[in-house]
Write an enzyme that holds these catalytic residues in place. Structure first.
Site, short mmCIF file in Angstrom:
data_model
loop_
_atom_site.label_atom_id
_atom_site.label_comp_id
_atom_site.label_asym_id
_atom_site.label_seq_id
_atom_site.Cartn_x
_atom_site.Cartn_y
_atom_site.Cartn_z
N ASP A 198 -0.71 -5.94 9.16
CA ASP A 198 -1.68 -4.91 8.79
C ASP A 198 -2.94 -5.65 8.32
OD1 ASP A 198 -3.20 -2.84 7.90
OD2 ASP A 198 -1.80 -2.16 6.35
N TRP A 238 0.86 -1.18 0.00
CA TRP A 238 0.00 0.00 0.00
C TRP A 238 0.91 1.24 0.00
CZ3 TRP A 238 -2.04 2.70 4.87
CH2 TRP A 238 -2.94 3.71 4.52
N LYS A 247 -13.36 -0.77 5.96
CA LYS A 247 -13.97 -1.55 4.88
C LYS A 247 -14.99 -2.54 5.40
CE LYS A 247 -10.11 0.13 3.31
NZ LYS A 247 -9.53 0.77 2.19
#
Ligand code: PGU
Length: 408
Positions: free
Chosen positions: A218, A137, A254
């Protein structure tokens, strides 16, 4: 599973102190309570009915309102952090059952990574280098660099197979200096959509153990990869069971649709409750000068959902629907591209998982798609599958097909 549900009392004290001596965090000193918010903590802990809190600057009228919008503690809403940890580690997790997980609420996943970076920069007793997968990311590098860590990369993605470069990944882990920090995407790797299999995770865990590396997970997409929050937590739970001490950044953006509410958590597994208390006292000292205390509303939503059996089931069903809708879009896209005779191999569209697909489109192709077809994606060819639906999938597939054929 039964084997892990031993209460703390049955663990011999000798073993606990041995674990503490071996713990990454054994030298973290207990920090002092905050001069202002520490007073509220003491007030909350006091059971006397006559108690009055005159410590914090929060206006109150003659009658207290409930629920109030007053400041949360520095580490956030306790019901929320408890539920977040349970969701990630699983109810039967040993450090959870032993009250040995230090946790703080965070400004979503980004804030969790940043708190983790800052804590490691201050207290990690070994080399301050963190290795990120290549690619990762885009915000990972600045987050950890600004936290004071040195950022390096390990091999992850193989362009030629559009899959995992497992041999390269293992070789890079084996060549890292001992005790380096390694960032791992717990599931639904961003941007590639390529995850290790459970067997590969077990091998990765073994190498990390041999090399005494420190795993930092993560987990921004728990539930999004497979539709099951349990399945998607496999890597995290396996590492903990295998005896690793881990750091974990969680996001509820999310999987709960709480993007703008900024709901997340950062946690560290520690040796025992005493060490957990020391580590949490220092997490408070990291957080207090950053943003003082986290936002309340989203954490209240998340803890209400996670803490209520009926709402939890309903939510989990929705997570499953989201994951399945994404999977069905993958199939439609793949089938359309093949039916339109689009040059190239498109199997990866359906084999990748999670929110993203790494399409393999080139930078000029992504540019022509934006300029001529009004279709926007990151220049590395990553698309968020969730942005596709039955209304736009055909237009998207045709446009991609034309872009690849050079006809746009
Ligand atoms: N970690 C990973 C792997 C992510 O993909 C994201 C979000 C985060 C952490 C942080 O999310 P929070 O919203 O802070 O919980 N990545 C998305 C969102 C847009 C962005 O770049 O922030 C993305 O499109 O990559």
């Amino acid at each position: 599973m039964q084997a892990f549900s031993r209460p703390l009392a049955r663990i011999a004290p000798r073993n606990l102190s041995r674990a503490a001596a071996l713990s990454t965090w054994s030298a973290v000193p207990a920090g002092p309570p905050d001069p202002i918010l520490g007073v509220t903590e003491a007030f909350k802990a006091d059971k006397d009915p006559r108690k009055i809190n005159l410590g914090v600057g929060a206006y109150r009228d003659e009658n207290a309102t409930n629920p109030d919008k007053e400041y949360l503690p520095i580490t956030g809403l306790p019901e929320f952090t408890k539920a977040a940890v349970k969701l990630a580690y699983g109810e039967d997790s040993i450090p959870l059952q032993h009250n040995a997980i230090a946790v703080t609420q965070s400004i979503s996943g980004t804030g969790a990574l940043r708190i983790g970076g800052a804590f490691l920069a201050r207290f990690y007793p070994n080399t301050k280098t963190i290795y990120l997968p290549n690619p990762s990311w885009g915000n990972h590098t600045p987050i950890f660099r600004d936290s004071g860590l040195e950022v390096k990369q390990y091999r992850y993605y193989d362009k030629t197979t559009v899959g995992l470069d497992f041999a390269g990944l293992k070789e890079d882990l084996k060549n890292m200096p001992e005790q380096s920090i390694v960032l791992l995407h717990a599931c639904a790797h961003n941007p590639t959509g390529v995850d290790p299999t459970p067997e590969q995770w077990i091998e990765i865990s073994d190498i990390i153990q041999e090399k005494k590396l420190f795993p930092f997970f993560d987990m921004a997409y728990q539930g999004f990869a497979s539709g099951s929050t349990t399945h998607d937590a496999f890597a995290v739970r396996h590492f903990v069971k295998a005896g690793h001490q881990i750091a974990l950044a969680q996001s509820f953006a999310k999987n709960m649709g709480l993007y703008g509410e900024r709901v997340g958590a950062f946690s560290l597994t520690t040796a025992d409750p005493e060490e957990k208390a020391r580590v949490e006292s220092q997490l408070k000292i990291v957080v207090r000068p950053m943003y003082s205390n986290p936002p309340l509303h989203g954490a209240r939503i998340a803890s209400t959902v996670l803490g209520n059996h009926k709402l939890y089931k309903e939510w989990h069903g929705e997570v499953e629907n989201m994951a399945n809708r994404i999977i069905s879009m993958r199939h439609r896209l793949h089938d359309n591209l093949v039916a339109q005779g689009t040059p190239g191999e498109w199997k990866h569209i359906t084999s990748q998982i999670g929110m993203f697909s790494f399409t393999g489109l080139t930078q000029p192709q992504t540019k022509v798609l934006a300029d001529k077809a009004h279709i926007y994606m990151t220049s590395d060819g990553r698309i968020s599958m969730a942005g596709l639906n039955s209304h736009n999938i055909d237009y998207f597939s045709e446009s991609v097909s034309k872009a690849v054929k050079g006809l746009l």
